[in-house]
Design an enzyme around this catalytic site. Structure first.
Site, mmCIF file in Angstrom:
data_model
loop_
_atom_site.group_PDB
_atom_site.id
_atom_site.type_symbol
_atom_site.label_atom_id
_atom_site.label_comp_id
_atom_site.label_asym_id
_atom_site.label_seq_id
_atom_site.Cartn_x
_atom_site.Cartn_y
_atom_site.Cartn_z
ATOM 1 N N CYS A 1 0.848 -1.210 0.000
ATOM 2 C CA CYS A 1 0.000 0.000 0.000
ATOM 3 C C CYS A 1 0.871 1.243 0.000
ATOM 4 O O CYS A 1 1.351 1.677 1.052
ATOM 5 C CB CYS A 1 -0.936 -0.016 1.206
ATOM 6 S SG CYS A 1 -2.058 1.415 1.257
ATOM 7 N N CYS B 1 -0.517 4.174 1.973
ATOM 8 C CA CYS B 1 -0.440 3.983 3.428
ATOM 9 C C CYS B 1 0.954 4.273 3.956
ATOM 10 O O CYS B 1 1.117 4.884 5.012
ATOM 11 C CB CYS B 1 -0.805 2.539 3.800
ATOM 12 S SG CYS B 1 -2.402 1.966 3.202
ATOM 13 N N ASP B 2 1.978 3.817 3.235
ATOM 14 C CA ASP B 2 3.337 3.797 3.783
ATOM 15 C C ASP B 2 4.330 4.683 3.046
ATOM 16 O O ASP B 2 5.483 4.798 3.478
ATOM 17 C CB ASP B 2 3.863 2.351 3.760
ATOM 18 C CG ASP B 2 2.988 1.406 4.580
ATOM 19 O OD1 ASP B 2 2.469 1.847 5.619
ATOM 20 O OD2 ASP B 2 2.823 0.242 4.181
#
Length: 250
Positions: free
Chosen positions: A57, A60-61
């Protein structure tokens, strides 16, 4: 673990949910929110470093890799989107594409091509390249490099993060032959302006779906949560309508 769904085929009917341990549940309405599982490379180091430099992701990261070098593995729309997103934070983005060209076809592909034409592009596309091993740091808790085979030649690139973007598998196998309509990749089809599932056989009543098992595009927790609220409201409306219909029959 649910192994089979036998949906209601008439208004006010009951759907039956079969489980792995033999229990069977009945319900006037069902919301399917079983999600999707990211595909993995299944190469050495991937499992051990997942969450410690290996991710599926980018949104996300990605911010954790500011001014660092990262690799995106994949050649589809998701991989292209991830590479462009990561270029906002990373110092360098290596994009490993197994074939001779990208499979992506969305507008992001044009943005990627524009980026790679710059004098000092942040994104470097490596065609006919596959990852063979993710190398940890000496402390074994972070990514330090990625072993590759590019055009048949073994090599290594120094990266701090590896983003795997080769697709997802929706958790919908238990719906095969249930009558719930699935697309060729296994995502549940829902009706327009509703989270009610479509049917590929007889009519289905009281079954709704939300989240990544439906959503092949956005794949975000917030969009899944929003669709889940819609599914809950749709189910509530269905139950109220079914209640009134049953009362009129009685």
């Amino acid at each position: 673990l649910v192994t089979k769904l036998d949906p209601a085929h008439e208004p006010c009917g009951k759907s039956l949910i079969y489980t792995e341990n033999g229990d069977v549940y009945s319900a006037s309405s069902v919301i399917i929110a079983t999600g999707a599982i990211p595909r993995h490379l299944n190469i050495p180091g991937e499992k051990e470093l997942y969450g410690s430099g290996v991710s599926t992701c980018a949104t996300c990261d990605g911010a954790f890799f500011k001014d660092q070098d990262v690799a995106v593995i994949g050649g589809g729309d998701t991989a292209v989107e991830d590479a462009i997103f990561l270029s906002r934070y990373a110092n360098k983005v290596y994009m490993l594409v197994r074939g001779t060209d990208l499979r992506a076809s969305g507008p992001e592909k044009l943005l990627l091509e524009e980026e790679t034409r710059k004098d000092n592009p942040k994104i470097q596309i490596m065609r006919q390249t596959v990852a063979t091993q993710i190398i940890p740091t000496k402390s074994l808790n972070r990514v330090s490099a990625l072993n590759i085979v590019s055009h048949g030649i073994e090599g290594q690139i120094k990266v701090n993060g590896v983003f795997v973007a080769i697709g997802r598998d929706p958790n919908s196998k238990f719906l095969v032959n249930s009558g719930v309509a699935l697309d060729p990749e296994g995502y549940i089809k829902v009706k327009d302006q509703s989270q009610e599932v479509q049917s590929d056989k007889n009519s289905i009543f009281g079954v709704f779906a939300a989240g990544d098992v439906v959503d092949r595009r956005y794949r975000q927790a917030i969009t899944s949560a929003g669709r889940a609220v819609e599914a809950a409201l749709d189910a509530r409306e269905y139950l109220l309508s079914a209640k009134h219909a049953l009362a009129s029959i009685i």
